[in-house]
Write a protein that holds these residues in place. Sequence first.
Motif, PDB file in Angstrom:
ATOM      1  N   ASP A  59       0.843  -1.195   0.000  1.00 38.52           N
ATOM      2  CA  ASP A  59       0.000   0.000   0.000  1.00 38.52           C
ATOM      3  C   ASP A  59       0.880   1.248   0.000  1.00 38.52           C
ATOM      4  N   PRO A  60       0.482   2.279  -0.730  1.00 36.62           N
ATOM      5  CA  PRO A  60       1.258   3.520  -0.719  1.00 36.62           C
ATOM      6  C   PRO A  60       1.240   4.166   0.662  1.00 36.62           C
ATOM      7  N   GLY A  61       2.268   4.938   0.946  1.00 33.65           N
ATOM      8  CA  GLY A  61       2.281   5.736   2.157  1.00 33.65           C
ATOM      9  C   GLY A  61       1.468   7.007   1.937  1.00 33.65           C
ATOM     10  N   LEU A  62       1.248   7.719   3.020  1.00 31.60           N
ATOM     11  CA  LEU A  62       0.553   9.006   2.961  1.00 31.60           C
ATOM     12  C   LEU A  62       1.464  10.075   3.543  1.00 31.60           C
ATOM     13  N   GLN A  70      -3.386  19.183   3.339  1.00 25.44           N
ATOM     14  CA  GLN A  70      -3.484  18.260   2.215  1.00 25.44           C
ATOM     15  C   GLN A  70      -2.732  16.965   2.501  1.00 25.44           C
ATOM     16  N   PHE A  71      -3.267  15.889   1.928  1.00 30.94           N
ATOM     17  CA  PHE A  71      -2.590  14.595   1.941  1.00 30.94           C
ATOM     18  C   PHE A  71      -2.079  14.308   0.537  1.00 30.94           C
ATOM     19  N   TRP A  72      -0.879  13.754   0.441  1.00 31.93           N
ATOM     20  CA  TRP A  72      -0.335  13.238  -0.806  1.00 31.93           C
ATOM     21  C   TRP A  72      -0.153  11.742  -0.638  1.00 31.93           C
ATOM     22  N   VAL A  73      -0.381  11.019  -1.702  1.00 30.61           N
ATOM     23  CA  VAL A  73      -0.197   9.570  -1.693  1.00 30.61           C
ATOM     24  C   VAL A  73       1.183   9.271  -2.259  1.00 30.61           C
ATOM     25  N   LEU A  74       1.982   8.530  -1.499  1.00 27.45           N
ATOM     26  CA  LEU A  74       3.316   8.139  -1.950  1.00 27.45           C
ATOM     27  C   LEU A  74       3.169   6.880  -2.796  1.00 27.45           C
ATOM     28  N   LYS A  75       2.712   7.101  -4.010  1.00 28.17           N
ATOM     29  CA  LYS A  75       2.403   5.977  -4.890  1.00 28.17           C
ATOM     30  C   LYS A  75       3.537   5.736  -5.866  1.00 28.17           C
ATOM     31  N   GLN A 101       5.475  18.192   8.608  1.00 26.86           N
ATOM     32  CA  GLN A 101       4.805  17.221   7.745  1.00 26.86           C
ATOM     33  C   GLN A 101       4.897  15.833   8.373  1.00 26.86           C
ATOM     34  N   ILE A 102       3.920  15.007   8.035  1.00 28.33           N
ATOM     35  CA  ILE A 102       3.790  13.691   8.665  1.00 28.33           C
ATOM     36  C   ILE A 102       3.678  12.633   7.572  1.00 28.33           C
ATOM     37  N   ILE A 103       4.457  11.569   7.715  1.00 30.23           N
ATOM     38  CA  ILE A 103       4.376  10.435   6.797  1.00 30.23           C
ATOM     39  C   ILE A 103       3.787   9.260   7.567  1.00 30.23           C
ATOM     40  N   ILE A 104       2.778   8.625   6.986  1.00 27.05           N
ATOM     41  CA  ILE A 104       2.099   7.486   7.605  1.00 27.05           C
ATOM     42  C   ILE A 104       2.259   6.283   6.695  1.00 27.05           C
ATOM     43  N   ALA A 162      -1.683  -5.766  11.298  1.00 22.91           N
ATOM     44  CA  ALA A 162      -1.949  -4.326  11.335  1.00 22.91           C
ATOM     45  C   ALA A 162      -0.697  -3.638  11.857  1.00 22.91           C
ATOM     46  N   THR A 163       0.063  -3.087  10.931  1.00 26.07           N
ATOM     47  CA  THR A 163       1.313  -2.416  11.273  1.00 26.07           C
ATOM     48  C   THR A 163       1.202  -0.950  10.888  1.00 26.07           C
ATOM     49  N   LEU A 164       1.766  -0.091  11.723  1.00 26.10           N
ATOM     50  CA  LEU A 164       1.631   1.349  11.524  1.00 26.10           C
ATOM     51  C   LEU A 164       2.950   2.027  11.897  1.00 26.10           C
ATOM     52  N   VAL A 165       3.402   2.934  11.026  1.00 26.63           N
ATOM     53  CA  VAL A 165       4.576   3.754  11.291  1.00 26.63           C
ATOM     54  C   VAL A 165       4.176   5.201  11.045  1.00 26.63           C
ATOM     55  N   VAL A 166       4.521   6.086  11.990  1.00 27.90           N
ATOM     56  CA  VAL A 166       4.261   7.516  11.830  1.00 27.90           C
ATOM     57  C   VAL A 166       5.601   8.239  11.939  1.00 27.90           C
ATOM     58  N   ILE A 167       5.904   9.045  10.945  1.00 22.91           N
ATOM     59  CA  ILE A 167       7.165   9.806  10.898  1.00 22.91           C
ATOM     60  C   ILE A 167       6.805  11.278  10.827  1.00 22.91           C
ATOM     61  N   LYS A 168       7.383  12.071  11.721  1.00 20.18           N
ATOM     62  CA  LYS A 168       7.136  13.512  11.683  1.00 20.18           C
ATOM     63  C   LYS A 168       8.443  14.217  11.319  1.00 20.18           C
ATOM     64  N   ILE A 169       8.372  15.057  10.315  1.00 24.60           N
ATOM     65  CA  ILE A 169       9.545  15.783   9.853  1.00 24.60           C
ATOM     66  C   ILE A 169       9.817  16.934  10.817  1.00 24.60           C
ATOM     67  N   VAL A 170      11.053  17.028  11.266  1.00 24.29           N
ATOM     68  CA  VAL A 170      11.430  18.105  12.206  1.00 24.29           C
ATOM     69  C   VAL A 170      12.409  19.066  11.582  1.00 24.29           C
TER      70      VAL A 170
END
Length: 170
Positions: A59-62, A70-75, A101-104, A162-170
Amino acid sequence: ARAFLRMRASQAGSIAEIVKDMNQQLTGDMTKSGRFMTLLLLNFDEGGRAVEWVRAGHDPGLLYDRATNQFWVLKGPGLALGIDSDYNFKSQKFDALKPGQIIILTTDGIFEGCNQAREMYGQDRLKIIVRENAGDSAEKILQRIVSDHSQFTGGIAKEDDATLVVIKIV
C-alpha cells in the motif's frame, strides 16, 4: 527477507537496485510456493528534506502537510516481491519535505480492520486522526490512531496484520 534487506542495504546502490536484488533472491525461493511479499522501502536524504521510495506491491504511504491541510499519496509502480525475478523497480521522490509534515505507513490490516457491523476502518478515519493531532509528536499520533482503531474494531479478531509507522519531519 529482513536479513537479506539489511545486508543488501549496507552495500552501494540505489534503493531501486536494492529492491531488485532482493526480489531476485526471493523469487527463487517463492516461485513454486505461490507466495509473495510486499514492501515499501523509504530512504531519507541526509538533510531530511527529501524522501525517496520504492513500492513493491505494498500500500502507498501518505504524506500530510498541516500548513496546506493536504494529503499526498506516496504511490508509484511496483510488483510484489517473489513474482517476477526480472521486474525493474522504479523509485519515486518527494523533495519538498518541511518541518511538521507527517508520513504514515501502514499495512492493509489497518484500513481493512472491521467493526461489529463489518464496516472497514478505512483511510478517512485515519486521516481525521492525523489532522486532529498533527501538532503532536509522531508517537502521540501513532498512539491515537492505535487507540481509535482498537475502539472502532471493538475486539473483533484481526484477519490480517496491522502495522503502523508515523514519521514527523522536524
